[in-house]
Design a protein around this motif. Structure first.
Motif, PDB file in Angstrom:
ATOM      1  N   LEU A   1       0.909  -1.266  -0.141  1.00 11.21           N
ATOM      2  CA  LEU A   1      -0.044  -0.127  -0.036  1.00 11.21           C
ATOM      3  C   LEU A   1       0.822   1.141   0.020  1.00 11.21           C
ATOM      4  N   LEU A   2       1.942   1.197   0.773  1.00 13.30           N
ATOM      5  CA  LEU A   2       2.827   2.375   0.859  1.00 13.30           C
ATOM      6  C   LEU A   2       3.433   2.615  -0.729  1.00 13.30           C
ATOM      7  N   LEU A   3       3.805   1.528  -1.356  1.00 12.40           N
ATOM      8  CA  LEU A   3       4.405   1.615  -2.528  1.00 12.40           C
ATOM      9  C   LEU A   3       3.468   2.063  -3.474  1.00 12.40           C
ATOM     10  N   LEU A   4       2.314   1.829  -3.296  1.00  9.21           N
ATOM     11  CA  LEU A   4       1.211   2.201  -4.343  1.00  9.21           C
ATOM     12  C   LEU A   4       0.949   3.497  -4.143  1.00  9.21           C
ATOM     13  N   LEU A   5       1.043   3.946  -3.016  1.00  4.80           N
ATOM     14  CA  LEU A   5       0.688   5.584  -2.660  1.00  4.80           C
ATOM     15  C   LEU A   5       1.915   6.270  -3.456  1.00  4.80           C
ATOM     16  N   ARG A   6       3.261   5.820  -3.234  1.00  5.55           N
ATOM     17  CA  ARG A   6       4.471   6.494  -3.721  1.00  5.55           C
ATOM     18  C   ARG A   6       4.243   6.450  -5.293  1.00  5.55           C
ATOM     19  N   PHE A   7       3.512   5.505  -5.885  1.00  5.37           N
ATOM     20  CA  PHE A   7       3.563   5.347  -7.530  1.00  5.37           C
ATOM     21  C   PHE A   7       2.403   6.468  -7.658  1.00  5.37           C
TER      22      PHE A   7
END
Length: 262
Positions: free
Chosen positions: A147-153
């Motif tokens: 979820l964190l990396l999705l937010l960064r994306f």
């Protein structure tokens, strides 16, 4: 398949360009990796003593918010890198070369995601050193990291678009100024219901707050504040917000890139 193969190869070439730049300038890379750790130590130890989190330690509440905050800070580096390439004419040179039109944007995205994953790993290690722990299962922990990396994306595409619109690295200062209010008006450091009503409502629906709340639940860390629709459906919002941001800013970025120098 040949077109796809060359698109992947061209994108990876642009990615390697960014990686080689970081290798030649390790100081800039290290500063970006350890700045969130410095923020975590400052807020955790300077403010933590005055924060009473029901059912847990302040660091347990803070760390998921700091993870989301680190993803937000990536906007600045993306914007500056894209604006610098545009100002120096590098982007125009890429567009004039026999390479896949998607290579520049894809290469920038892959490089920034690799950098963000490394930064997140450093911050997680820093959290473990100060006593933070993930109490959820391994699957829940991996889902939270996803979820964190999705937010960064999602934030990455905002950075790409702003960099193309601004066109000069000096203009990125405005982005840096705007990032801080967006970061603080969230549930990163305190519960939204401790804020004035109108400000708390904004903080509650901040995309960062959704991801932070979902990660707190998945990590098994304490929440703070009265339950609301947004907190009870944090996982849904943590998926919906990035999807909406990518749906808006990815096409805008591609269109803006295609219109450069016309």
């Amino acid at each position: 398949m040949t077109t796809l193969r060359w698109a992947v190869a061209d994108g990876w070439t642009v990615t390697l360009r960014s990686l080689n730049r970081w290798a030649r300038e390790p100081g800039v890379l290290l500063l970006g990796l350890f700045f969130p750790v410095l923020m975590m130590v400052m807020f955790g130890y300077l403010l933590g003593g005055a924060m009473a989190v029901p059912g847990g330690d302040y660091f347990d509440f803070l760390m998921p918010g700091m993870f989301a905050l680190a993803m937000l800070f990536g906007i600045e580096s993306t914007t500056i890198a894209v604006a610098t390439d545009a100002a120096r004419g590098i982007t125009d040179r890429f567009r004039s070369m026999p390479m896949a039109p998607s290579a520049v944007v894809v290469g920038r995205s892959v490089a920034d995601m690799l950098n963000s994953a490394a930064g997140l790993g450093v911050l997680i290690v820093g959290g473990l050193l100060v006593g933070w722990r993930a109490h959820g299962s391994a699957v829940e922990t991996l889902l939270a990291i996803g979820l964190l990396l999705l937010l960064r994306f999602a934030f990455l595409w905002i950075g790409v678009y702003l960099g193309l619109v601004i066109g000069r690295p000096e203009g990125a200062v405005a982005v840096q100024i705007l990032v801080w209010p967006f970061a603080f008006v969230s549930s990163t450091f305190a519960a939204p219901d401790t804020m004035p009503g109108w400000l708390g409502a904004i903080a509650e629906w901040n995309p960062m707050s959704a991801t932070a709340a979902a990660c707190r639940d998945l990590f098994g860390n304490p929440a703070w504040g009265e339950p609301t629709w947004a907190t009870e459906h944090a996982l849904l919002l943590a998926l919906a917000w990035p999807a909406a941001l990518v749906a808006v800013f990815a096409p805008l970025s591609v269109r803006r890139f295609q219109r450069l120098s016309r």
